[in-house]
Design a protein around this motif. Structure first.
Motif, PDB file in Angstrom:
ATOM      1  N   ALA A  13      15.457  38.478  22.175  1.00 29.80           N
ATOM      2  CA  ALA A  13      16.297  38.933  23.271  1.00 29.80           C
ATOM      3  C   ALA A  13      15.559  39.257  24.558  1.00 29.80           C
ATOM      4  O   ALA A  13      16.172  39.301  25.617  1.00 29.80           O
ATOM      5  N   ALA A  14      14.244  39.513  24.492  1.00 28.52           N
ATOM      6  CA  ALA A  14      13.579  39.967  25.706  1.00 28.52           C
ATOM      7  C   ALA A  14      12.076  39.723  25.648  1.00 28.52           C
ATOM      8  O   ALA A  14      11.482  39.641  24.571  1.00 28.52           O
ATOM      9  N   ILE A  15      11.490  39.645  26.829  1.00 28.58           N
ATOM     10  CA  ILE A  15      10.046  39.583  27.016  1.00 28.58           C
ATOM     11  C   ILE A  15       9.686  40.792  27.863  1.00 28.58           C
ATOM     12  O   ILE A  15      10.312  41.038  28.899  1.00 28.58           O
ATOM     13  N   GLY A  16       8.716  41.558  27.412  1.00 28.16           N
ATOM     14  CA  GLY A  16       8.329  42.755  28.145  1.00 28.16           C
ATOM     15  C   GLY A  16       6.905  42.689  28.641  1.00 28.16           C
ATOM     16  O   GLY A  16       6.031  42.137  27.965  1.00 28.16           O
ATOM     17  N   MET A  17       6.676  43.234  29.832  1.00 30.67           N
ATOM     18  CA  MET A  17       5.336  43.309  30.404  1.00 30.67           C
ATOM     19  C   MET A  17       5.117  44.720  30.912  1.00 30.67           C
ATOM     20  O   MET A  17       6.042  45.351  31.423  1.00 30.67           O
ATOM     21  N   VAL A  18       3.897  45.202  30.788  1.00 29.28           N
ATOM     22  CA  VAL A  18       3.517  46.497  31.348  1.00 29.28           C
ATOM     23  C   VAL A  18       2.726  46.194  32.614  1.00 29.28           C
ATOM     24  O   VAL A  18       1.798  45.377  32.594  1.00 29.28           O
ATOM     25  N   VAL A  19       3.106  46.844  33.709  1.00 33.29           N
ATOM     26  CA  VAL A  19       2.533  46.516  35.014  1.00 33.29           C
ATOM     27  C   VAL A  19       1.983  47.758  35.708  1.00 33.29           C
ATOM     28  O   VAL A  19       2.493  48.861  35.544  1.00 33.29           O
ATOM     29  N   GLN A  49      18.075  39.670  34.026  1.00 35.65           N
ATOM     30  CA  GLN A  49      18.754  38.775  33.091  1.00 35.65           C
ATOM     31  C   GLN A  49      18.276  37.355  33.353  1.00 35.65           C
ATOM     32  O   GLN A  49      18.228  36.913  34.501  1.00 35.65           O
ATOM     33  N   LEU A  50      17.904  36.642  32.308  1.00 38.27           N
ATOM     34  CA  LEU A  50      17.425  35.272  32.426  1.00 38.27           C
ATOM     35  C   LEU A  50      18.474  34.306  31.892  1.00 38.27           C
ATOM     36  O   LEU A  50      19.362  34.706  31.126  1.00 38.27           O
ATOM     37  N   PRO A  51      18.369  33.039  32.262  1.00 35.32           N
ATOM     38  CA  PRO A  51      19.305  32.057  31.701  1.00 35.32           C
ATOM     39  C   PRO A  51      19.239  32.076  30.173  1.00 35.32           C
ATOM     40  O   PRO A  51      18.179  32.304  29.586  1.00 35.32           O
ATOM     41  N   GLY A  52      20.372  31.872  29.555  1.00 32.41           N
ATOM     42  CA  GLY A  52      20.421  31.834  28.099  1.00 32.41           C
ATOM     43  C   GLY A  52      20.525  33.205  27.458  1.00 32.41           C
ATOM     44  O   GLY A  52      20.474  33.323  26.238  1.00 32.41           O
ATOM     45  N   GLY A  53      20.633  34.247  28.268  1.00 34.77           N
ATOM     46  CA  GLY A  53      20.830  35.581  27.723  1.00 34.77           C
ATOM     47  C   GLY A  53      19.569  36.386  27.469  1.00 34.77           C
ATOM     48  O   GLY A  53      19.655  37.540  27.068  1.00 34.77           O
ATOM     49  N   LEU A  54      18.397  35.807  27.687  1.00 38.60           N
ATOM     50  CA  LEU A  54      17.162  36.585  27.540  1.00 38.60           C
ATOM     51  C   LEU A  54      17.009  37.542  28.710  1.00 38.60           C
ATOM     52  O   LEU A  54      17.595  37.341  29.771  1.00 38.60           O
ATOM     53  N   ARG A  55      16.198  38.556  28.502  1.00 42.63           N
ATOM     54  CA  ARG A  55      15.868  39.500  29.566  1.00 42.63           C
ATOM     55  C   ARG A  55      14.358  39.531  29.747  1.00 42.63           C
ATOM     56  O   ARG A  55      13.610  39.446  28.775  1.00 42.63           O
ATOM     57  N   LEU A  56      13.926  39.669  30.994  1.00 39.74           N
ATOM     58  CA  LEU A  56      12.531  39.932  31.298  1.00 39.74           C
ATOM     59  C   LEU A  56      12.467  41.391  31.705  1.00 39.74           C
ATOM     60  O   LEU A  56      13.254  41.845  32.544  1.00 39.74           O
ATOM     61  N   MET A  57      11.557  42.136  31.075  1.00 41.74           N
ATOM     62  CA  MET A  57      11.493  43.582  31.285  1.00 41.74           C
ATOM     63  C   MET A  57      10.099  43.978  31.758  1.00 41.74           C
ATOM     64  O   MET A  57       9.105  43.401  31.317  1.00 41.74           O
ATOM     65  N   TRP A  58      10.065  44.967  32.632  1.00 43.71           N
ATOM     66  CA  TRP A  58       8.813  45.528  33.124  1.00 43.71           C
ATOM     67  C   TRP A  58       8.801  47.014  32.839  1.00 43.71           C
ATOM     68  O   TRP A  58       9.810  47.696  33.022  1.00 43.71           O
ATOM     69  N   ASP A  59       7.656  47.523  32.424  1.00 42.53           N
ATOM     70  CA  ASP A  59       7.455  48.961  32.254  1.00 42.53           C
ATOM     71  C   ASP A  59       6.190  49.353  32.999  1.00 42.53           C
ATOM     72  O   ASP A  59       5.209  48.605  33.026  1.00 42.53           O
ATOM     73  N   ALA A 120       1.174  23.699  37.791  1.00 42.74           N
ATOM     74  CA  ALA A 120       0.308  24.594  38.560  1.00 42.74           C
ATOM     75  C   ALA A 120       0.345  25.958  37.883  1.00 42.74           C
ATOM     76  O   ALA A 120       1.286  26.271  37.137  1.00 42.74           O
ATOM     77  N   VAL A 121      -0.670  26.770  38.145  1.00 45.23           N
ATOM     78  CA  VAL A 121      -0.719  28.119  37.582  1.00 45.23           C
ATOM     79  C   VAL A 121      -1.119  29.090  38.684  1.00 45.23           C
ATOM     80  O   VAL A 121      -2.083  28.866  39.415  1.00 45.23           O
ATOM     81  N   VAL A 122      -0.364  30.167  38.791  1.00 45.14           N
ATOM     82  CA  VAL A 122      -0.638  31.248  39.743  1.00 45.14           C
ATOM     83  C   VAL A 122      -0.653  32.548  38.950  1.00 45.14           C
ATOM     84  O   VAL A 122      -0.066  32.635  37.869  1.00 45.14           O
ATOM     85  N   ARG A 123      -1.325  33.560  39.462  1.00 47.57           N
ATOM     86  CA  ARG A 123      -1.402  34.859  38.782  1.00 47.57           C
ATOM     87  C   ARG A 123      -0.467  35.858  39.451  1.00 47.57           C
ATOM     88  O   ARG A 123      -0.401  35.929  40.683  1.00 47.57           O
ATOM     89  N   ASP A 124       0.244  36.641  38.642  1.00 49.76           N
ATOM     90  CA  ASP A 124       1.055  37.720  39.206  1.00 49.76           C
ATOM     91  C   ASP A 124       0.115  38.884  39.554  1.00 49.76           C
ATOM     92  O   ASP A 124      -1.095  38.809  39.303  1.00 49.76           O
ATOM     93  N   PRO A 125       0.621  39.964  40.145  1.00 48.66           N
ATOM     94  CA  PRO A 125      -0.268  41.050  40.568  1.00 48.66           C
ATOM     95  C   PRO A 125      -1.085  41.698  39.448  1.00 48.66           C
ATOM     96  O   PRO A 125      -2.123  42.301  39.718  1.00 48.66           O
ATOM     97  N   ASP A 126      -0.650  41.560  38.196  1.00 44.98           N
ATOM     98  CA  ASP A 126      -1.402  42.131  37.080  1.00 44.98           C
ATOM     99  C   ASP A 126      -2.276  41.108  36.365  1.00 44.98           C
ATOM    100  O   ASP A 126      -2.865  41.414  35.338  1.00 44.98           O
ATOM    101  N   GLY A 127      -2.361  39.907  36.902  1.00 47.16           N
ATOM    102  CA  GLY A 127      -3.213  38.891  36.319  1.00 47.16           C
ATOM    103  C   GLY A 127      -2.564  38.027  35.257  1.00 47.16           C
ATOM    104  O   GLY A 127      -3.222  37.196  34.651  1.00 47.16           O
ATOM    105  N   HIS A 128      -1.253  38.202  35.029  1.00 43.34           N
ATOM    106  CA  HIS A 128      -0.559  37.335  34.076  1.00 43.34           C
ATOM    107  C   HIS A 128      -0.446  35.935  34.673  1.00 43.34           C
ATOM    108  O   HIS A 128      -0.062  35.783  35.831  1.00 43.34           O
ATOM    109  N   GLY A 129      -0.767  34.931  33.876  1.00 40.81           N
ATOM    110  CA  GLY A 129      -0.605  33.560  34.331  1.00 40.81           C
ATOM    111  C   GLY A 129       0.858  33.179  34.388  1.00 40.81           C
ATOM    112  O   GLY A 129       1.618  33.474  33.475  1.00 40.81           O
ATOM    113  N   VAL A 130       1.254  32.542  35.476  1.00 43.48           N
ATOM    114  CA  VAL A 130       2.625  32.075  35.647  1.00 43.48           C
ATOM    115  C   VAL A 130       2.550  30.579  35.944  1.00 43.48           C
ATOM    116  O   VAL A 130       1.976  30.168  36.962  1.00 43.48           O
TER     117      VAL A 130
END
Length: 137
Positions: A13-19, A49-59, A120-130
Motif C-alpha cells: 500500500a505504501a512506500i515510506g522515506m525518512v527525510v 496518493q500515487l496512481p493505482g492506489g499506492l501512497r508515497l510517505m515521508w517522515d 537518467a538518474v537524479v538524486r533527491d535532497p536526501d540522496g535517494h536515487g530517482v
C-alpha cells in the motif's frame, strides 16, 4: 470439521522515506508532478496518493526517532530509489535538465539504455536515487 477462514493476504500500500528536510524533499517531488499540499512542508509526516492506489510517505528524522529512539539516518545514496515514467525520450532529457538546473544532483545524465529506454538518474535532497525513463521509439 471446522477449518479456519483464510485471512486475506497483506496488500502492498505504501512506500515510506525518512527525510532530513521535509520542505526540501516535498519541493523536489512536487517538481516531478506529485500533488502534495504545501502545509505538509512543516508536518512531521506527509503523504501523496500515487496512481493505482499506492501512497508515497515521508517522515522527518524526528518522527523516525519518536518511533525508534536508536534510529540513525542512512548514508546519502542509500539503496532506496523511485522511478518516474516520462511521456517520451525527450521528456526524460527535459525533466533531468529542469531538476539539475534547479540545483538537484544529477547522478547519470540521460542515455539510451540497452534495454530499450531513455534513462537518467537524479538524486533527491536526501540522496535517494530517482530514475527517469521512457521507452525508446
Amino acid at each position: 470439521m471446522n477449518t479456519p477462514s483464510a485471512s486475506p493476504s497483506p496488500r502492498f500500500a505504501a512506500i515510506g522515506m525518512v527525510v532530513s528536510d521535509m520542505a526540501a524533499s516535498l519541493a523536489f517531488y512536487r517538481r516531478l508532478g506529485l500533488d502534495i499540499p504545501t502545509d505538509a512542508d512543516t508536518a512531521p509526516h506527509a503523504e501523496a496518493q500515487l496512481p493505482g492506489g499506492l501512497r508515497l510517505m515521508w517522515d522527518s528524522y524526528e518522527t523516525a526517532r519518536a518511533v525508534d529512539p536508536d534510529w540513525t539516518p542512512p548514508q546519502a545514496g542509500a539503496p532506496t530509489g523511485l522511478a518516474f515514467a516520462c511521456a517520451d525520450p525527450a521528456a526524460v532529457d527535459k525533466v533531468y535538465a529542469e531538476l539539475t538546473d534547479a540545483g538537484y544532483a544529477g547522478e547519470k545524465a540521460p542515455w539510451d539504455a540497452f534495454w530499450g529506454q531513455r534513462y537518467a538518474v537524479v538524486r533527491d535532497p536526501d540522496g535517494h536515487g530517482v530514475d527517469l525513463f521512457a521507452p525508446l521509439a
